[in-house]
Structures are given as C-alpha cells and as structure tokens.
Scaffold this active site. Structure first.
Site, PDB file in Angstrom:
ATOM      1  N   GLY A 190       3.088   0.913  -1.641  1.00  0.00           N
ATOM      2  CA  GLY A 190       2.035   0.700  -1.026  1.00  0.00           C
ATOM      3  C   GLY A 190       1.484  -0.759  -0.705  1.00  0.00           C
ATOM      4  O   GLY A 190       0.444  -1.221  -0.289  1.00  0.00           O
ATOM      5  N   ASP A 191       2.110  -1.584  -1.505  1.00  0.00           N
ATOM      6  CA  ASP A 191       2.153  -3.128  -1.392  1.00  0.00           C
ATOM      7  C   ASP A 191       3.250  -3.793  -1.317  1.00  0.00           C
ATOM      8  O   ASP A 191       3.580  -4.730  -1.918  1.00  0.00           O
ATOM      9  CB  ASP A 191       1.135  -3.696  -2.405  1.00  0.00           C
ATOM     10  CG  ASP A 191       0.531  -5.028  -2.191  1.00  0.00           C
ATOM     11  OD1 ASP A 191       0.856  -5.446  -0.818  1.00  0.00           O
ATOM     12  OD2 ASP A 191       0.125  -5.645  -2.975  1.00  0.00           O
ATOM     13  N   MET A 192       4.278  -3.376  -0.468  1.00  0.00           N
ATOM     14  CA  MET A 192       5.793  -3.793  -0.341  1.00  0.00           C
ATOM     15  C   MET A 192       5.882  -4.965   0.650  1.00  0.00           C
ATOM     16  O   MET A 192       5.882  -4.742   1.692  1.00  0.00           O
ATOM     17  CB  MET A 192       6.461  -2.678   0.136  1.00  0.00           C
ATOM     18  CG  MET A 192       8.042  -2.885  -0.180  1.00  0.00           C
ATOM     19  SD  MET A 192       8.443  -2.977  -1.440  1.00  0.00           S
ATOM     20  CE  MET A 192       8.588  -1.701  -2.353  1.00  0.00           C
ATOM     21  N   ASN A 196       6.471  -9.191  -3.976  1.00  0.00           N
ATOM     22  CA  ASN A 196       6.512  -8.145  -4.800  1.00  0.00           C
ATOM     23  C   ASN A 196       7.767  -7.609  -4.906  1.00  0.00           C
ATOM     24  O   ASN A 196       7.901  -6.526  -5.627  1.00  0.00           O
ATOM     25  CB  ASN A 196       5.552  -7.190  -4.404  1.00  0.00           C
ATOM     26  CG  ASN A 196       4.010  -7.315  -4.629  1.00  0.00           C
ATOM     27  OD1 ASN A 196       3.730  -8.246  -5.250  1.00  0.00           O
ATOM     28  ND2 ASN A 196       3.132  -6.704  -3.866  1.00  0.00           N
TER      29      ASN A 196
END
Length: 285
Positions: A190-192, A196
């Site tokens: 979801g927040d790749m 991260n």
C-alpha cells in the site's frame, strides 16, 4: 519528548537497560529513533504525539509477517504512542538484484487473497486514515473508498481547488469506463516506495510503513511507477510470476495514481495540482 520518561518506557517494555538513542530519517506521524540497549542489541522506537494510534502500524507489520514473505521488522512492543521494532540495517538503493528480489517478493504478497476487497479494519496511509470496508466489487471500492474518499479529504484540507474537485468527481462517476474487475483480490503493501524498502547485499532486508488492504494488484504497481519509479528490473521479475496487462501501463495506472496524488496534495500542497490535472486531461476530463 521527555527523555527520562522515554527511557523508562523502553526499559520496562524490553526488560533491558537503554544505553543511548539517536534520531533516524522518516517519521511523518511519529519520531523515529534507533535505540541501543546495554546488551549490545539495537531496536527502532517510534514515539507518537497522540494524534495517531501506532498499534495500527503494529497490526499491519504483524499481518505481513504472518501471511507473506515480505521481511517486515518484528514488532517487539506496541501501544498507541510507542512502537518498538526490530532494527534492520541496510540502505535505500533500488537497483539490480535487489529490485529483482523485490519483484519476486511483491508478486508473492499479491498472491495472498481474500473473499473481499478492503480489510478487517481501517488502516493508515502515512498520517491519513484509510477506510477499508469489505466489499465484493473492486470498481465500487476504488470509486467510493479510495478516489471519492480522498477527493473529500483533499477538499477538507483546503488545498483542492473547487474546479478541480468537480473534474475529479466527474471521472469518479465514470471510472468503470477505465477499470476492470480483477480475477483475484491481492494483498498489497500500500505504500511501496523508495524510503520504505531497506536493501542489503542485493536483497530486500526490510519493508516498512505498510498501508495494507486487499486490492487490484495494479494499485500497488501504479504507485511504483509514480515519482522516481522502480525500473525495469522490478517489473521484469514481477511479470515472471504475475503477468501485467498492457492496458495497465497505458490507462489504469494513471487512474489509480489519482489516489496517492490527492494524498500528496493534502499533505504537501499545490505542487501536486499539475500532475492531477495532467492525468485528468489524458482522459478528457
């Protein structure tokens, strides 16, 4: 942050004296620290300000560790304003073998499925609430819980011009013209993006700050083409496990990226108006 109180809280949680700590990069919704214990171990501490519940992040990291091979750091302790995690050494270097490894790992994550889109609970995307009602239709989920929801968040932030909101709502009303119902529901990080993922010795050593839910896998891939992107090595490795439709590149990724662009507009301001306008113009809105 009260240093004395922080030390006591960490020592009580870890049952080990603290030697020292220093700040790490990141931490939009909390202060991030590397803490060294007297036994020689290092851990990572996130210290919240009371505005967001860090147990949500702990839940997501544990979910990834239970259901996927993505190397999320182990959660050592979690409470609303304090999250203690395994320290993962490495660098942010998206290249070569490490990108191929990321493609393989993410394809495996996307093969984890669910009867519905969404998740059993709401999550966070950075500091923003991410609603995850469980729904059977991906197009309806994206229209209502991603694009429509984030249009409202951006409007309420005062950073979305009224005329641009009207254009966005028109494309939301017609989004089924551009999207498809996927054959499978995929668990996405979801927040790749670059900051991260921790790489070490040509491998993915850790993935951080998830924003989990079950989605069309292309939702994740679209975000990975935004901004600096990931390069061919990632997509070649991923496509050797899960094929990527050509219409993803030409059409759907631009629709899906309206969601993160609106989130960035909300958080960081008007420089994201132009890329949103460009995406809308691509589709005649």
């Amino acid at each position: 942050m009260d240093g004395g109180d922080f030390r006591v809280r960490v020592e009580n949680a870890m049952q080990q004296p603290v030697r020292s700590w220093h700040a790490l990069a990141g931490g939009m919704i909390s202060q991030v620290l590397r803490v060294k214990l007297t036994n020689g171990d290092s851990i990572v501490a996130k210290v919240g300000d009371g505005g967001h519940d860090l147990t949500i992040e702990a839940y997501m990291l544990r979910y990834l560790r239970e259901y996927t091979d993505l190397p999320a750091p182990a959660v050592l302790h979690a409470e609303p304003n304090l999250l203690l995690m395994e320290y993962v050494p490495g660098q942010i270097a998206w290249e070569g073998e490490a990108l191929r490894h990321l493609g393989e790992l993410l394809a495996g994550c996307h093969q984890v499925s669910s009867p519905t889109y969404g998740l059993e609970r709401d999550t966070l995307n950075g500091p923003l609430r991410q609603p995850n009602p469980q729904m059977e239709s991906w197009i309806a989920f994206f229209r209502e819980q991603r694009l429509g929801y984030m249009i409202g968040v951006a409007r309420d932030s005062g950073r979305l011009p009224a005329a641009l909101e009207l254009r966005l709502r028109r494309i939301a009303d017609e989004v089924e013209r551009f999207l498809i119902e996927p054959s499978a529901r995929a668990l996405i990080h979801g927040d790749m993006w670059r900051t991260n993922v921790i790489m070490r010795a040509g491998r993915v050593a850790g993935v951080l700050d998830p924003a989990l839910y079950y989605a069309h896998n292309e939702m994740e891939l679209a975000y990975m083409t935004l901004f600096s992107g990931t390069g061919e090595e990632f997509f070649d490795a991923y496509a050797s496990h899960i094929s990527i439709d050509k219409d993803f590149y030409s059409t759907r990724r631009h629709i899906y990226n309206l969601y993160p662009l609106l989130a960035h507009l909300t958080l960081f301001g008007e420089k994201y108006v132009q890329p949103i306008q460009a995406s809308l113009q691509r589709f005649g809105f």
